[in-house]
Each structure stands twice: as C-alpha cells, then as structure tokens.
Design a protein around this motif. Sequence first.
Motif, PDB file in Angstrom:
ATOM      1  N   THR A 133       3.018  -3.096   5.869  1.00 38.27           N
ATOM      2  CA  THR A 133       1.857  -2.429   6.450  1.00 38.27           C
ATOM      3  C   THR A 133       0.682  -2.577   5.499  1.00 38.27           C
ATOM      4  OG1 THR A 133       3.198  -0.786   7.622  1.00 38.27           O
ATOM      5  CG2 THR A 133       0.888  -0.248   7.259  1.00 38.27           C
ATOM      6  N   ILE A 134      -0.371  -3.236   5.970  1.00 39.66           N
ATOM      7  CA  ILE A 134      -1.571  -3.447   5.158  1.00 39.66           C
ATOM      8  C   ILE A 134      -2.634  -2.454   5.614  1.00 39.66           C
ATOM      9  CG2 ILE A 134      -3.413  -5.061   4.574  1.00 39.66           C
ATOM     10  CD1 ILE A 134      -1.405  -7.326   4.881  1.00 39.66           C
ATOM     11  N   ILE A 135      -3.170  -1.708   4.668  1.00 36.27           N
ATOM     12  CA  ILE A 135      -4.146  -0.663   4.971  1.00 36.27           C
ATOM     13  C   ILE A 135      -5.436  -0.940   4.218  1.00 36.27           C
ATOM     14  CG2 ILE A 135      -4.601   1.815   4.924  1.00 36.27           C
ATOM     15  CD1 ILE A 135      -1.556   2.238   4.699  1.00 36.27           C
ATOM     16  N   ARG A 136      -6.542  -0.914   4.928  1.00 37.29           N
ATOM     17  CA  ARG A 136      -7.838  -1.082   4.269  1.00 37.29           C
ATOM     18  C   ARG A 136      -8.254   0.272   3.697  1.00 37.29           C
ATOM     19  NH1 ARG A 136     -13.567  -3.148   6.909  1.00 37.29           N
ATOM     20  NH2 ARG A 136     -14.815  -2.803   5.023  1.00 37.29           N
ATOM     21  N   GLN A 137      -7.944   0.437   2.426  1.00 38.66           N
ATOM     22  CA  GLN A 137      -8.142   1.718   1.770  1.00 38.66           C
ATOM     23  C   GLN A 137      -8.282   1.505   0.273  1.00 38.66           C
ATOM     24  OE1 GLN A 137      -9.259   4.791   1.477  1.00 38.66           O
ATOM     25  NE2 GLN A 137      -7.826   5.672   2.981  1.00 38.66           N
ATOM     26  N   ASN A 138      -9.125   2.282  -0.362  1.00 41.00           N
ATOM     27  CA  ASN A 138      -9.271   2.239  -1.806  1.00 41.00           C
ATOM     28  C   ASN A 138      -8.030   2.841  -2.451  1.00 41.00           C
ATOM     29  OD1 ASN A 138     -10.121   2.964  -4.559  1.00 41.00           O
ATOM     30  ND2 ASN A 138     -12.171   2.413  -3.852  1.00 41.00           N
ATOM     31  N   PHE A 139      -7.496   2.190  -3.481  1.00 43.45           N
ATOM     32  CA  PHE A 139      -6.249   2.680  -4.064  1.00 43.45           C
ATOM     33  C   PHE A 139      -6.416   4.013  -4.783  1.00 43.45           C
ATOM     34  CE2 PHE A 139      -7.991   0.375  -7.673  1.00 43.45           C
ATOM     35  CZ  PHE A 139      -7.497   1.008  -8.805  1.00 43.45           C
ATOM     36  N   GLY A 140      -7.659   4.430  -4.997  1.00 43.02           N
ATOM     37  CA  GLY A 140      -7.891   5.756  -5.545  1.00 43.02           C
ATOM     38  C   GLY A 140      -7.498   6.849  -4.555  1.00 43.02           C
ATOM     39  N   ASN A 141      -7.370   6.487  -3.285  1.00 45.62           N
ATOM     40  CA  ASN A 141      -6.976   7.432  -2.245  1.00 45.62           C
ATOM     41  C   ASN A 141      -5.486   7.334  -1.935  1.00 45.62           C
ATOM     42  OD1 ASN A 141      -9.682   8.284  -1.916  1.00 45.62           O
ATOM     43  ND2 ASN A 141     -10.085   6.557  -0.551  1.00 45.62           N
ATOM     44  N   VAL A 142      -4.684   6.946  -2.905  1.00 48.11           N
ATOM     45  CA  VAL A 142      -3.256   6.754  -2.690  1.00 48.11           C
ATOM     46  C   VAL A 142      -2.566   8.042  -2.255  1.00 48.11           C
ATOM     47  CG1 VAL A 142      -2.663   7.198  -5.117  1.00 48.11           C
ATOM     48  CG2 VAL A 142      -1.162   5.778  -3.713  1.00 48.11           C
ATOM     49  N   ALA A 143      -3.070   9.191  -2.661  1.00 50.72           N
ATOM     50  CA  ALA A 143      -2.455  10.456  -2.267  1.00 50.72           C
ATOM     51  C   ALA A 143      -2.510  10.642  -0.754  1.00 50.72           C
ATOM     52  CB  ALA A 143      -3.149  11.623  -2.969  1.00 50.72           C
ATOM     53  N   GLN A 144      -3.618  10.233  -0.138  1.00 47.87           N
ATOM     54  CA  GLN A 144      -3.752  10.344   1.314  1.00 47.87           C
ATOM     55  C   GLN A 144      -2.741   9.455   2.024  1.00 47.87           C
ATOM     56  OE1 GLN A 144      -7.821   9.658   2.489  1.00 47.87           O
ATOM     57  NE2 GLN A 144      -8.635  10.901   0.823  1.00 47.87           N
ATOM     58  N   VAL A 145      -2.544   8.250   1.478  1.00 51.67           N
ATOM     59  CA  VAL A 145      -1.573   7.327   2.067  1.00 51.67           C
ATOM     60  C   VAL A 145      -0.171   7.906   1.954  1.00 51.67           C
ATOM     61  CG1 VAL A 145      -0.581   5.006   1.938  1.00 51.67           C
ATOM     62  CG2 VAL A 145      -3.034   5.344   1.538  1.00 51.67           C
ATOM     63  N   SER A 146       0.149   8.445   0.786  1.00 50.77           N
ATOM     64  CA  SER A 146       1.477   8.998   0.554  1.00 50.77           C
ATOM     65  C   SER A 146       1.761  10.199   1.453  1.00 50.77           C
ATOM     66  CB  SER A 146       1.634   9.402  -0.916  1.00 50.77           C
ATOM     67  OG  SER A 146       2.918   9.933  -1.167  1.00 50.77           O
ATOM     68  N   GLU A 147       0.732  10.981   1.755  1.00 49.51           N
ATOM     69  CA  GLU A 147       0.914  12.129   2.643  1.00 49.51           C
ATOM     70  C   GLU A 147       1.395  11.688   4.022  1.00 49.51           C
ATOM     71  OE1 GLU A 147      -2.706  14.285   2.781  1.00 49.51           O
ATOM     72  OE2 GLU A 147      -2.543  15.071   0.734  1.00 49.51           O
ATOM     73  N   GLU A 148       0.982  10.490   4.430  1.00 52.68           N
ATOM     74  CA  GLU A 148       1.347   9.987   5.754  1.00 52.68           C
ATOM     75  C   GLU A 148       2.680   9.252   5.759  1.00 52.68           C
ATOM     76  OE1 GLU A 148      -1.756   7.619   7.375  1.00 52.68           O
ATOM     77  OE2 GLU A 148      -3.316   9.130   7.091  1.00 52.68           O
ATOM     78  N   VAL A 149       3.004   8.539   4.678  1.00 53.20           N
ATOM     79  CA  VAL A 149       4.196   7.672   4.696  1.00 53.20           C
ATOM     80  C   VAL A 149       5.298   8.121   3.747  1.00 53.20           C
ATOM     81  CG1 VAL A 149       2.719   5.723   5.331  1.00 53.20           C
ATOM     82  CG2 VAL A 149       3.353   6.051   2.933  1.00 53.20           C
ATOM     83  N   GLY A 150       5.020   9.105   2.895  1.00 53.32           N
ATOM     84  CA  GLY A 150       6.029   9.575   1.965  1.00 53.32           C
ATOM     85  C   GLY A 150       5.862   9.003   0.565  1.00 53.32           C
ATOM     86  N   ARG A 151       6.755   9.368  -0.331  1.00 49.80           N
ATOM     87  CA  ARG A 151       6.693   8.912  -1.722  1.00 49.80           C
ATOM     88  C   ARG A 151       7.258   7.497  -1.852  1.00 49.80           C
ATOM     89  NH1 ARG A 151       7.821  13.733  -6.031  1.00 49.80           N
ATOM     90  NH2 ARG A 151       6.382  15.277  -5.153  1.00 49.80           N
TER      91      ARG A 151
END
Length: 379
Positions: free
Chosen positions: A154-172
């Motif tokens: 899964t490729i997401i157009r997102q700044n890696f500084g926002n990794v916490a937001q990504v993790s909230e959706e997909v898990g650790r």
Amino acid sequence: MDNQEQQEQNKEQHKRRVRYKGTHPRNFKEKYKEHQPDKYADTIQKVINKGSTPAGMHISICVDEILDFLQIKPGQKGLDATLGYGGHTSHMLKCLGIESHKNDKNDKNDQGHLNGEGHINSLGHLYALDIDPIEIVKTKKRLEDMGFGPDILTIIRQNFGNVAQVSEEVGRFDFMLADLGVSSMQIDNPERGFSYKTEGPLDLRLNPESGVSAAERLKDITQVELEGMLIENSDEPYATEISKAMIQSMRKGKPILTTSDLREIIENTLQFLPADIRKDTIKKSCQRTFQALRIDVNSEFEVLESFLEALPDVLAPGGRIAILTFHSGEDRLVKRTFKRFYNEGIFSEISKDVIRPSAEECNRNGRARSTKMRWAIRS
C-alpha cells in the motif's frame, strides 16, 4: 485542406525523439536510454559500472546491511517511510516471501496462500510513504510491473512525519526503514532545482505542489537568519561570507531565482581562497548551501523529529527500525533520540556505532559515501 497545409500539420504533430548526442550526453532529457532501464539494460549497467547513477534512477544504499538487521519474516507488517525509487521497498517485499512460487496451485503452507496464478501471497503487508507527487506515480507503476500489487503493498502519499496517523489506521509495524537521502532522480532532474551543477529554477521542494520554493524563501530572509540556516543545517564554514553576498545581491535588485544564480554568488564570494583549495572548497560550499536551503524549505529537521518521537507508539513490541542519514545534523538527532529512548527503557537495544557502506559499494555508488545507518529495537 490542401496538401501543403496537411504536410505542415503533420510536421507539427510529429516530434522526433531527442537522440543521444555523442557517447556521453550531459542533458538530463537527452538521456532517453537511461530513462528506459528495461529496454536499455546494457546501457544502464555501463553507467553503473562507471560509478555513476543513470538518469531517472536511484541506486539503493546499504541494502544488505538493512536486510540483515531488519530480519523480515513472511507475515509481518512493515513500513518504508521514504519510498523514493522503490529499491529498498522491492527488497523488503521479497523478504516477505511474495515472490515464491508453487507448481501445485492448491498447495498451501504457513507463509501464506496461493492466488490464481500459483504465487504465494504473504499474509504480511508493506506500507510505503512519499510526498513527491511526480515520482510516487512512477514508482507505483514500477513496483506493480514487478508484481507488487495492493494485496501486499500500500503506497500512501503522506509525509513520514505523520507516521502516527498512518499507524492509527493500520496498526503497529514489525519493521521500519527511513532513508533520509534525496533520491537521485530528484537531484538529477534540473527542473527540480536540487543540484548546483545544472541550470534550473531554485526550487528544492520535495513536494512542488506545497509550500514555497527556495527562491521565494530567500526574498524576505535576513542576513542573520540566512547565516544561521547555513550553520545549523549544513555546518558551512563560510556561512558569514556567503550569506552577506546573497543578501547584497538581492538588495541590489538581483534576485536569486535559479541554481546558476546561487552557484555564481558562491563562486565569486570565495575567490579570496588560495588557488590550490579554491575549486574543491567552492564545490563543497555549493553542496552545503543547497543542502541547507533544501532542509529549510522542506522543514526536514521538524519532520524527522516528529517521526522519531512517534516511534514508541508505532513500533510493535520487538519491532525494528533502521534509519539512513546523510549529514551530521540528521545523525545527531537520530543518535540523541535513540539513546534517550534506550535510557527510558523504550528501546531494548540500539546500535552503538554507525554502520557505513562498504568500500566496494562506495566505489560503485559515489552517493553512498556520506551514508550512516543507525538502528534500534523496541522493547
């Protein structure tokens, strides 16, 4: 429409491909063979053998060292925080076991299940982040052509500084990689303005659709602020001289709009240096000045700090993180944060020393020479 008009229209519609000029074309757009690695594999290999990076490509650094540490296993969930060209991503995907094949389409094992073509799909998944709207499309297509589809990537157009937001959706995540270097295809493309070596707009944004360019940033900057930027972001020894010259140029009605504008100011400013060291020092000061501006317009230190502070919450127990840095400011921040988390018991183990690319890799890829790798393991 008469025949003459038709012929003129056909001429306008048909544009011949720009051909190689000589054996070593210098213009980025003229290197059409290097932009098509699948079609011109021999040409690509020749460029790499000479220690150069083909135009439009990026050669991944420390691949073996990264994989040795991450110890990726089928079924795990991982994150490539900085997708780029997708080189590291493809190697990590292979470790998940997704390229394995079985002759018996009905056969199953504990690593995954078979799809309709007899390939084993890992139960794991890899997520990848990038903010570059230009390169992310190319990389997604490249990886899809290699067989890495949305079932395992899964490729997401997102700044890696926002990794916490990504993790909230997909898990650790069980494993993570962050390669903090600018990709070669960004550096080499003159339209992006990352290199002092080629003429282009002084842009330097990783996401050209957001924020302000370096040229815009310089319009309202003070000499004190600019000098501080050069010192903090790149340890430039001639920060005072270069910053004064840049401000004076703009005050005289000569804005710094292109890569050449900035390079010429640096060259003229450092003419007082002894002849035997002048050329090499100017080169290094150009590199450092462009680096300092790039870090500033992309808020790279702030983004990295947000990423690092999120690690305790996004890494699964026993999860592993590897980070590649390319200058002292980045490395200091990573080293300091890793040590703090280790002392607090959040990390069970951290690298005591930096890991560097082998001499062989540096000879093969000159851009690997400044690389430092650090790693940590979540408690």
